[in-house]
Write a protein that holds these residues in place. Structure first.
Motif, mmCIF file in Angstrom:
data_model
loop_
_atom_site.group_PDB
_atom_site.id
_atom_site.type_symbol
_atom_site.label_atom_id
_atom_site.label_comp_id
_atom_site.label_asym_id
_atom_site.label_seq_id
_atom_site.Cartn_x
_atom_site.Cartn_y
_atom_site.Cartn_z
ATOM 1 N N VAL A 18 0.841 -1.201 0.000
ATOM 2 C CA VAL A 18 0.000 0.000 0.000
ATOM 3 C C VAL A 18 0.875 1.250 0.000
ATOM 4 C CG1 VAL A 18 -1.741 1.284 1.301
ATOM 5 C CG2 VAL A 18 -1.851 -1.195 1.212
ATOM 6 N N ALA A 19 0.532 2.197 -0.867
ATOM 7 C CA ALA A 19 1.243 3.478 -0.877
ATOM 8 C C ALA A 19 0.757 4.338 0.287
ATOM 9 C CB ALA A 19 0.995 4.196 -2.202
ATOM 10 N N LYS A 20 1.643 5.158 0.825
ATOM 11 C CA LYS A 20 1.266 6.080 1.904
ATOM 12 C C LYS A 20 0.681 7.345 1.276
ATOM 13 C CE LYS A 20 4.722 4.325 5.173
ATOM 14 N NZ LYS A 20 5.906 4.633 6.009
ATOM 15 N N GLY A 21 -0.575 7.203 0.849
ATOM 16 C CA GLY A 21 -1.238 8.286 0.131
ATOM 17 C C GLY A 21 -1.399 9.562 0.934
ATOM 18 N N PHE A 22 -1.320 9.458 2.259
ATOM 19 C CA PHE A 22 -1.492 10.651 3.095
ATOM 20 C C PHE A 22 -0.347 11.648 2.900
ATOM 21 C CE2 PHE A 22 0.671 7.463 5.701
ATOM 22 C CZ PHE A 22 1.765 8.171 6.173
ATOM 23 N N THR A 23 0.737 11.212 2.238
ATOM 24 C CA THR A 23 1.856 12.132 1.993
ATOM 25 C C THR A 23 1.740 12.808 0.624
ATOM 26 O OG1 THR A 23 3.259 10.385 1.046
ATOM 27 C CG2 THR A 23 3.380 10.723 3.429
ATOM 28 N N GLN A 24 0.695 12.477 -0.145
ATOM 29 C CA GLN A 24 0.522 13.105 -1.452
ATOM 30 C C GLN A 24 0.055 14.553 -1.300
ATOM 31 O OE1 GLN A 24 -1.776 9.388 -3.071
ATOM 32 N NE2 GLN A 24 -1.127 10.566 -4.856
ATOM 33 N N THR A 25 0.287 15.328 -2.354
ATOM 34 C CA THR A 25 -0.066 16.744 -2.340
ATOM 35 C C THR A 25 -1.022 17.053 -3.482
ATOM 36 O OG1 THR A 25 2.120 17.288 -1.434
ATOM 37 C CG2 THR A 25 0.829 19.108 -2.377
ATOM 38 N N LEU A 26 -2.164 17.645 -3.157
ATOM 39 C CA LEU A 26 -3.168 17.995 -4.162
ATOM 40 C C LEU A 26 -2.575 18.924 -5.212
ATOM 41 C CD1 LEU A 26 -6.136 17.955 -5.125
ATOM 42 C CD2 LEU A 26 -6.562 19.895 -3.625
ATOM 43 N N GLY A 27 -2.802 18.557 -6.477
ATOM 44 C CA GLY A 27 -2.314 19.369 -7.584
ATOM 45 C C GLY A 27 -0.917 19.013 -8.037
ATOM 46 N N ILE A 28 -0.212 18.197 -7.227
ATOM 47 C CA ILE A 28 1.141 17.774 -7.607
ATOM 48 C C ILE A 28 1.151 16.312 -8.054
ATOM 49 C CG2 ILE A 28 3.508 17.395 -6.776
ATOM 50 C CD1 ILE A 28 3.180 19.802 -4.979
ATOM 51 N N ASP A 29 0.705 15.420 -7.162
ATOM 52 C CA ASP A 29 0.682 14.002 -7.549
ATOM 53 C C ASP A 29 -0.708 13.381 -7.443
ATOM 54 O OD1 ASP A 29 0.637 14.027 -4.800
ATOM 55 O OD2 ASP A 29 2.590 13.063 -4.546
ATOM 56 N N TYR A 30 -1.744 14.209 -7.327
ATOM 57 C CA TYR A 30 -3.114 13.724 -7.469
ATOM 58 C C TYR A 30 -4.055 14.901 -7.672
ATOM 59 C CZ TYR A 30 -4.898 15.067 -2.808
ATOM 60 O OH TYR A 30 -5.344 15.762 -1.713
ATOM 61 N N ALA B 214 -7.691 -5.018 -8.279
ATOM 62 C CA ALA B 214 -8.497 -4.115 -9.102
ATOM 63 C C ALA B 214 -7.793 -2.805 -9.414
ATOM 64 C CB ALA B 214 -9.831 -3.835 -8.402
ATOM 65 N N PHE B 215 -7.138 -2.217 -8.405
ATOM 66 C CA PHE B 215 -6.587 -0.871 -8.569
ATOM 67 C C PHE B 215 -5.359 -0.827 -9.473
ATOM 68 C CE2 PHE B 215 -8.372 1.012 -4.340
ATOM 69 C CZ PHE B 215 -9.652 0.772 -4.815
ATOM 70 N N LEU B 216 -4.852 -1.999 -9.868
ATOM 71 C CA LEU B 216 -3.648 -2.023 -10.697
ATOM 72 C C LEU B 216 -3.962 -1.978 -12.190
ATOM 73 C CD1 LEU B 216 -1.524 -4.774 -8.872
ATOM 74 C CD2 LEU B 216 -1.856 -2.379 -8.256
ATOM 75 N N ASN B 217 -5.222 -1.768 -12.535
ATOM 76 C CA ASN B 217 -5.627 -1.876 -13.938
ATOM 77 C C ASN B 217 -5.574 -0.573 -14.728
ATOM 78 O OD1 ASN B 217 -6.704 -4.755 -14.490
ATOM 79 N ND2 ASN B 217 -7.594 -4.237 -12.505
ATOM 80 N N GLU B 218 -5.562 0.550 -14.051
ATOM 81 C CA GLU B 218 -5.666 1.819 -14.764
ATOM 82 C C GLU B 218 -4.351 2.592 -14.714
ATOM 83 O OE1 GLU B 218 -7.686 4.948 -16.913
ATOM 84 O OE2 GLU B 218 -7.635 2.777 -16.798
ATOM 85 N N LYS B 219 -3.975 3.178 -15.862
ATOM 86 C CA LYS B 219 -2.754 3.978 -15.937
ATOM 87 C C LYS B 219 -2.945 5.310 -15.217
ATOM 88 C CE LYS B 219 -0.725 2.069 -20.150
ATOM 89 N NZ LYS B 219 -0.184 2.389 -21.496
ATOM 90 N N LEU B 220 -1.887 5.748 -14.564
ATOM 91 C CA LEU B 220 -1.921 7.032 -13.876
ATOM 92 C C LEU B 220 -1.714 8.171 -14.871
ATOM 93 C CD1 LEU B 220 0.211 6.405 -10.663
ATOM 94 C CD2 LEU B 220 -2.216 6.954 -10.731
ATOM 95 N N THR B 221 -2.391 9.275 -14.646
ATOM 96 C CA THR B 221 -2.188 10.458 -15.481
ATOM 97 C C THR B 221 -1.223 11.428 -14.814
ATOM 98 O OG1 THR B 221 -4.153 11.498 -14.495
ATOM 99 C CG2 THR B 221 -4.461 10.285 -16.546
ATOM 100 N N GLU B 222 -0.960 11.225 -13.510
ATOM 101 C CA GLU B 222 -0.029 12.083 -12.783
ATOM 102 C C GLU B 222 1.322 11.369 -12.637
ATOM 103 O OE1 GLU B 222 -4.241 12.521 -11.362
ATOM 104 O OE2 GLU B 222 -2.809 10.860 -11.307
ATOM 105 N N ASP B 223 2.370 12.151 -12.408
ATOM 106 C CA ASP B 223 3.691 11.579 -12.125
ATOM 107 C C ASP B 223 3.790 11.325 -10.621
ATOM 108 O OD1 ASP B 223 4.551 11.660 -14.762
ATOM 109 O OD2 ASP B 223 5.381 13.682 -14.565
#
Length: 228
Positions: A50-62, A97-106
């Motif tokens: 599991v990625a630690k999504g709580f460290t992501q930043t709105l507008g940068i990586d999501y 399931a969540f591994l099926n879609e390509k990410l649009t963000e870096d």
């Protein structure tokens, strides 16, 4: 853990790239669960990265994160309709399931603990696909699933975003999605088999046969009396 990493490689979830100074990276961790059947007996020991999504930043990586799920009352209504009309009620489960879609963000992630590449220990994972824990993972999966079932001819209900219907003459098929759990209902077995085959072509699926247990609900059915 080996199975989880293999699924990451099979789905080409990431590529190893150089860690550029100042580049934001997301951490990751292992989560271990015991999956039980309807009687509470453990049937699977599950390891999930599991990625630690709580460290992501709105507008940068999501950006967008919203993702609908079927309401419990909608599932109960669909089961009642299926029982009344004597429809088949089948169940399937989407693996990873969540591994099926390509990410649009870096998005860049640290290499997972216990599986750091010995040749490139200083490199990081550039995520190509969504991974559990990312803020946009559920949103990306829902978009991916919607496009695939739409290709097969399903239409989304106006009242419930995760209920789909396909009708052709007297043949009716319903599909209910709850994250990665799927209920298939309909009055024509060959059509339901076609839907299953299509889903298997699109995703790694587990066929659970006739629905017996979903979201903590045990399903008991008397087809002669049309009771559920």
């Amino acid at each position: 853990m080996d199975n989880e990493i293999k699924s990451m490689y099979d789905n080409q979830v990431w590529n190893l790239v150089d860690n550029v100074p100042g580049q934001k990276t997301v951490g990751c961790k292992w989560i271990f669960k015991k999956k039980t059947d309807m009687d509470g007996k453990v049937h699977t020991f599950k390891a999930r990265l599991v990625a630690k999504g709580f460290t992501q930043t709105l507008g940068i990586d999501y950006d967008e994160t919203f993702s609908p799920v079927a309401k419990i009352k909608s599932i109960r209504i669909m089961l009642a309709i299926a029982a009344f009309h004597d429809y088949e009620i089948w169940q399937m489960d989407v693996k990873t399931a969540f591994l099926n879609e390509k990410l649009t963000e870096d998005v860049y992630m640290n290499q997972p603990e216990g599986f750091v590449d010995a040749k490139y220990p200083d490199k990081v994972c550039k995520l190509e696909k969504s991974i559990y824990g990312l803020k946009q993972a559920s949103h990306s999966w829902n978009l991916c699933f919607h496009e695939k079932v739409k290709e097969f001819g399903f239409s989304r209900s106006e009242d419930e975003s995760c209920v789909y219907v396909k009708a052709s003459g007297s043949i009716v098929t319903f599909l209910v999605l709850y994250v990665d759990d799927i209920l298939l209902m309909g009055n024509d077995v060959p059509t339901l088999q076609d839907v299953k085959s299509w889903l298997r072509k699109c995703f790694a699926m587990k066929d659970l046969g006739e629905a017996a247990y979903i979201l903590g609900i045990r399903i008991l059915r008397d087809m002669k009396k049309r009771l559920i």
